[in-house]
Design a protein around this motif. Sequence first.
Motif, PDB file in Angstrom:
ATOM      1  N   GLU A 239      -1.216  -4.582  -8.818  1.00  0.00           N
ATOM      2  CA  GLU A 239       0.162  -4.521 -10.273  1.00  0.00           C
ATOM      3  C   GLU A 239       0.959  -3.459  -9.508  1.00  0.00           C
ATOM      4  OE1 GLU A 239      -0.029  -5.023 -13.203  1.00  0.00           O
ATOM      5  OE2 GLU A 239      -1.052  -6.667 -13.431  1.00  0.00           O
ATOM      6  N   VAL A 240       0.849  -2.756  -8.777  1.00  0.00           N
ATOM      7  CA  VAL A 240       2.532  -2.013  -8.088  1.00  0.00           C
ATOM      8  C   VAL A 240       3.797  -2.710  -7.581  1.00  0.00           C
ATOM      9  CG1 VAL A 240       1.818  -0.916  -6.206  1.00  0.00           C
ATOM     10  CG2 VAL A 240       3.299   0.183  -7.297  1.00  0.00           C
ATOM     11  N   LEU A 241       2.589  -3.772  -6.918  1.00  0.00           N
ATOM     12  CA  LEU A 241       3.628  -4.870  -6.155  1.00  0.00           C
ATOM     13  C   LEU A 241       4.617  -5.519  -6.840  1.00  0.00           C
ATOM     14  CD1 LEU A 241       4.324  -6.721  -3.910  1.00  0.00           C
ATOM     15  CD2 LEU A 241       2.498  -7.600  -3.724  1.00  0.00           C
ATOM     16  N   ARG A 242       2.947  -6.343  -8.229  1.00  0.00           N
ATOM     17  CA  ARG A 242       4.295  -6.819  -9.141  1.00  0.00           C
ATOM     18  C   ARG A 242       5.322  -5.876  -9.358  1.00  0.00           C
ATOM     19  NH1 ARG A 242       1.790  -7.344 -14.568  1.00  0.00           N
ATOM     20  NH2 ARG A 242       3.260  -8.631 -15.646  1.00  0.00           N
TER      21      ARG A 242
ATOM     22  N   ALA B 251       0.771  -1.399   0.250  1.00  0.00           N
ATOM     23  CA  ALA B 251       0.000   0.130   0.077  1.00  0.00           C
ATOM     24  C   ALA B 251       0.968   1.127   0.209  1.00  0.00           C
ATOM     25  CB  ALA B 251      -0.465  -0.050   1.318  1.00  0.00           C
ATOM     26  N   ALA B 252       1.984   1.156   0.621  1.00  0.00           N
ATOM     27  CA  ALA B 252       2.647   2.640   1.122  1.00  0.00           C
ATOM     28  C   ALA B 252       3.641   2.862  -0.710  1.00  0.00           C
ATOM     29  CB  ALA B 252       3.499   2.100   1.755  1.00  0.00           C
ATOM     30  N   LEU B 253       3.886   1.303  -1.335  1.00  0.00           N
ATOM     31  CA  LEU B 253       4.454   1.215  -2.273  1.00  0.00           C
ATOM     32  C   LEU B 253       3.165   2.457  -3.426  1.00  0.00           C
ATOM     33  CD1 LEU B 253       5.924  -2.407  -3.321  1.00  0.00           C
ATOM     34  CD2 LEU B 253       7.487   0.274  -2.708  1.00  0.00           C
ATOM     35  N   LEU B 254       2.372   2.333  -3.310  1.00  0.00           N
ATOM     36  CA  LEU B 254       1.308   3.029  -4.438  1.00  0.00           C
ATOM     37  C   LEU B 254       1.182   3.899  -4.054  1.00  0.00           C
ATOM     38  CD1 LEU B 254      -1.111   2.368  -6.494  1.00  0.00           C
ATOM     39  CD2 LEU B 254      -2.626   1.816  -4.428  1.00  0.00           C
ATOM     40  N   SER B 255       0.783   4.253  -3.182  1.00  0.00           N
ATOM     41  CA  SER B 255       0.964   5.622  -2.329  1.00  0.00           C
ATOM     42  C   SER B 255       1.974   6.535  -2.552  1.00  0.00           C
ATOM     43  CB  SER B 255       1.066   5.808  -0.924  1.00  0.00           C
ATOM     44  OG  SER B 255      -0.596   5.028  -0.096  1.00  0.00           O
ATOM     45  N   LEU B 256       3.286   5.547  -2.570  1.00  0.00           N
ATOM     46  CA  LEU B 256       4.525   6.577  -3.427  1.00  0.00           C
ATOM     47  C   LEU B 256       3.857   7.081  -4.827  1.00  0.00           C
ATOM     48  CD1 LEU B 256       7.414   4.573  -1.625  1.00  0.00           C
ATOM     49  CD2 LEU B 256       7.266   6.746  -1.682  1.00  0.00           C
ATOM     50  N   GLN B 257       3.503   6.466  -5.523  1.00  0.00           N
ATOM     51  CA  GLN B 257       3.805   6.046  -7.229  1.00  0.00           C
ATOM     52  C   GLN B 257       2.660   7.270  -7.098  1.00  0.00           C
ATOM     53  OE1 GLN B 257       1.642   2.902  -9.559  1.00  0.00           O
ATOM     54  NE2 GLN B 257       3.446   2.910 -10.133  1.00  0.00           N
TER      55      GLN B 257
END
Length: 553
Positions: A338-341, A203-209
């Motif tokens: 998708e961002v995790l992928r 979730a943090a990665l998507l927030s960073l994106q």
Amino acid sequence: MGRITPTMIDDDDDVLVTRRRRNTVLLAIVSILLAVALLVVVSVIFTKRSAVADGADDAPTSACIAEGMRIIADPSVADALRAVVDDAQTADGCAALSVTEVDSVVTADSLAEGNAPEFDIWVPDSDMWPSYVTAQSKTTGATPVELAVGDIVASTPVVFAANEDVAEVLGSRDVGFSSLTRPDALDIKAALPDPTRISSSSAALLSLQTAVAGDARTFTGLILSRALGAPTTADALEIAATTGNIAVTTEQALRQHVEADGLVAIYPADVQPSLGIPLVTAAGASAGPLAAADAISAAMQTAGDRLADYDLRDAVGVDASSEDAAAITPMDSVNQAEVLRTWRVLTAPSRMLALSDVSGSMNQLVDGSQTRISLFEQAAVRAIHSLSDDSSMAVWAFSSRRIGAQDWQEVLPFGPLGDPEHKKRAIETASSLHTYVGGGTGLYDSVYAAVKYMKETYVPGEINLVLLNTDGYNEDDDGLDLRGLLEELEKLYDPATPVPVIAIGYGPDTDQDALEQIAAATEGAAYQALQPADITTVLVDAVTQRGCRPYCS
């Protein structure tokens, strides 16, 4: 003529009255027996119909969930689920249910590989995981199990954890995920637990994106810079407790961590992600699991206080333990998956054989001051830095007749980039390719030899690939032609042990059509850098997309 006396008349009447009373009592008894029989029959029919609807011969009453229901839940959710459901079961006089704890990623990976679900109801710690199953299947190539995602039944926001001194400083600076894209300006680092296992991190990665407005190159650079660590949740919180850094975690994990004394939750000032906890069944599940899911959902929706006992919020984000807590908006589960992928692709361990063209044409000037080979050397060094430490790398140079009739030459054997000495040698090798330049382009024989070698030495669990760099056409008339090469590559191909060729053509003189056919035969990809400035961009893009071949979107 005889006289009728009153006594004779009274005796006959008594007899008639007695008979009538007996008949009335008998009729009443029969009526009662018929009513009871009818009630029994109706009850049996109703019970059998309920049993048929639930798929069982001995179905429970409508308020109870079948004891044999297979329910699995993430460890972070399992205790709260047990408590809420057991409360409801006990209130209805039903037996307690068994809930098995399984990490969400374990279940999701199994489903992504096409395995049949080992549950009737699955309660992961985020609604990202069902979407992850579909996204990850693009990499595995398997046909994923279809899932039906039901109601969100609980939630927990993603927060930054910091010690009190750091929190006091950061509290006035509107710290958010955009702050993590500028670690030097913020003067802190963020400990991000492994997002392949921890939902708060994905979730943090998507927030960073989101914080970088979807800029793919900036986002990729942030990940490849290793600015974000990948410890466990416990390690991340301990790091935050003892240093001036912050940890990405959930409100629930922070409250429950026994070592978290002195840590304070900082709620991001920009993007405010939250994990929504769903009930999941297999698509087309029978009436029994669906009814059980409905019953569990109904119990969870009205159990805000009970959820708060386990540091969870309710389905819409309200914290029953704090009247001032505001609801948090759930994440987009599909984009989170998708961002995790993307993360997995960028950080995947690789076993890469770099097959580098050192033919004479690589000495051609392309911008009046630099040669093709010098530009490639610079790009290659950057690409090496983009590979994770658990990757391994070898380098072959090729032109024509480098060793007798052989067109290729090993200049760096395989070794782990996590070994500082090997990484140093890899960088030195990439920087010295100009010393090997000379001869024609012995392309086809070199490609075949590289793929064959990688197949013979294949390492399961790693991304085995050939990274081909060339600026021209095949110039070796004594070896394979294109048709022969493609036939040999077809013989070598095995989807169980794929060795994709990622081909990069430099400049306008490249036989790009041949490169595309080679890539297609190995389920790889072909790129072209027409301008000098494109070389670094194309090479790094090719390297960072290595993990999803052949299923890149």
